[in-house]
Scaffold this active site. Sequence first.
Site, short mmCIF file in Angstrom:
data_model
loop_
_atom_site.label_atom_id
_atom_site.label_comp_id
_atom_site.label_asym_id
_atom_site.label_seq_id
_atom_site.Cartn_x
_atom_site.Cartn_y
_atom_site.Cartn_z
N SER A 138 -7.57 -61.90 -18.52
CA SER A 138 -7.62 -60.58 -19.15
C SER A 138 -8.99 -59.92 -19.08
O SER A 138 -9.12 -58.72 -19.33
CB SER A 138 -7.18 -60.68 -20.62
N THR A 156 -2.00 -64.45 -17.92
CA THR A 156 -2.08 -64.01 -19.31
C THR A 156 -0.75 -63.42 -19.75
O THR A 156 0.10 -63.08 -18.92
CB THR A 156 -3.16 -62.93 -19.49
N ASP A 215 8.31 -54.43 -36.08
CA ASP A 215 8.19 -54.12 -34.66
C ASP A 215 8.87 -52.78 -34.43
O ASP A 215 10.07 -52.70 -34.20
CB ASP A 215 8.85 -55.23 -33.82
N THR A 227 0.72 -57.28 -31.74
CA THR A 227 1.22 -56.19 -30.91
C THR A 227 0.41 -56.09 -29.62
O THR A 227 -0.76 -56.45 -29.58
CB THR A 227 1.11 -54.84 -31.65
N ARG A 252 -4.54 -57.96 -30.09
CA ARG A 252 -5.47 -57.12 -29.34
C ARG A 252 -6.48 -56.51 -30.32
O ARG A 252 -6.11 -55.93 -31.34
CB ARG A 252 -4.71 -56.01 -28.59
N ASP A 289 -9.76 -63.15 -34.18
CA ASP A 289 -9.95 -63.78 -32.87
C ASP A 289 -10.15 -62.74 -31.79
O ASP A 289 -10.72 -63.04 -30.75
CB ASP A 289 -8.75 -64.66 -32.52
N GLU A 292 -15.06 -56.16 -26.77
CA GLU A 292 -15.43 -57.50 -26.28
C GLU A 292 -16.12 -57.36 -24.91
O GLU A 292 -15.71 -56.54 -24.10
CB GLU A 292 -14.17 -58.37 -26.13
N HIS A 338 -11.83 -64.84 -29.05
CA HIS A 338 -10.62 -64.54 -28.25
C HIS A 338 -10.13 -65.81 -27.57
O HIS A 338 -9.89 -65.84 -26.35
CB HIS A 338 -10.90 -63.45 -27.23
N GLY A 375 -5.24 -68.41 -27.76
CA GLY A 375 -4.29 -68.96 -26.79
C GLY A 375 -4.89 -69.94 -25.80
O GLY A 375 -4.24 -70.31 -24.82
#
Length: 381
Positions: free
Chosen positions: A45, A66, A146, A175, A208, A232, A237, A254, A257
């Site tokens: 990403s 990703t 959602d 999201t 995000r 996170d 960034e 970040h 994951g």
Amino acid sequence: MKLVIDANIPAADACLGHLGEITCLPGREITPNDVKDADALIVRSITRVDAALLEGSALSFVGSCTIGVDHVDLDYLAARSIGFASAPGCNAEAVVDYVLASLLDASEREGGDALARTVGVVGVGSVGGRLVARLKALGLEVLACDSPRAAREGDDGFASLDEVIARCDVICLHTPLVRDGEHATRHLLDARRIEALKPGTLLISAGRGDCVDGGALYRRLKEKGDITAVLDVWENEPAIDAALRERAFLATPHIAGHSLDGKLRGTWMIQQALTKHLQAPCGPAFDAICPAPALASLHLQEALPVNDALRLCSTAVYDPRRDHDTLARETRRLGVAKGFDTCRANYPLRREFATLEVTLGPRAQALEGVLRGAGFKVECV
């Protein structure tokens, strides 16, 4: 065939080496000159894939290991008939592990019961859907939010964001980043909504960074200090807001994951997509590139209190406090942006909850349901 691959993508040689020559480069440093003669580009990403990078290149395929694709100009690729694949769901289990570990950590430090919380999950896709399932398996009350799905499927089963803010004492954001339109998510938690958070709310942002107004969150944390933030993902960034980082209960670079399992799964999924695109032979199976965990099992002979048992098993696999401390140390040593990227580039080996088998003796078997619900393997003996 020439492949340009982010140097931090694991098992690239094992998965893709049979297809041709591989050049590995730092993801933020890939230039148009690097890809001009390449046939395929494999990124994460942190690499922006658009006309500025690809114009004039010979690429026929771009893969991103990703879940998200907001770093890729999909319209540009389509207009030039460049094949594309991402890896949706590859690290979803790792992000859910991160959220549960953070919830357990925060609850322990605040002296609360992690399983007595009402949790709002905002964004119920690959990650959010799995999180909802695990939280419900643990017996928590969960509100799913959602708005795009509610518009397509109807409101039944979905709560509005304002309802989540009013009712929940834990809010988890998952999201995608959508900048415009009816379901835009940039600053989804804006100043008004951040101000509306109930005192005592635990906010976990692992989707995000731009979905949260960082300035407004900093002001709430500084001026009232009555909510808890686990962050996170960040705006801007790697040049994140250092003052906001210092106010966060957990601040990580970040990496929610970044399990080994998730990374390898992403590489393997792109291998599958690229070999299909090329109509070439597949590489090794996923099990062949995924090693056994260093800690394969725990044996509980007595039934601990539920929160203690969950915390024990969680920290045996992953403790987010380590990543918080590492980010603080590296940003002090190297500066904010370089320290952030250094943490990501040198991220230590981490496995997922599902790699740990918890063996329960006869007097500990009351824990079976909750440990299985959290995502661990369980065997009763």
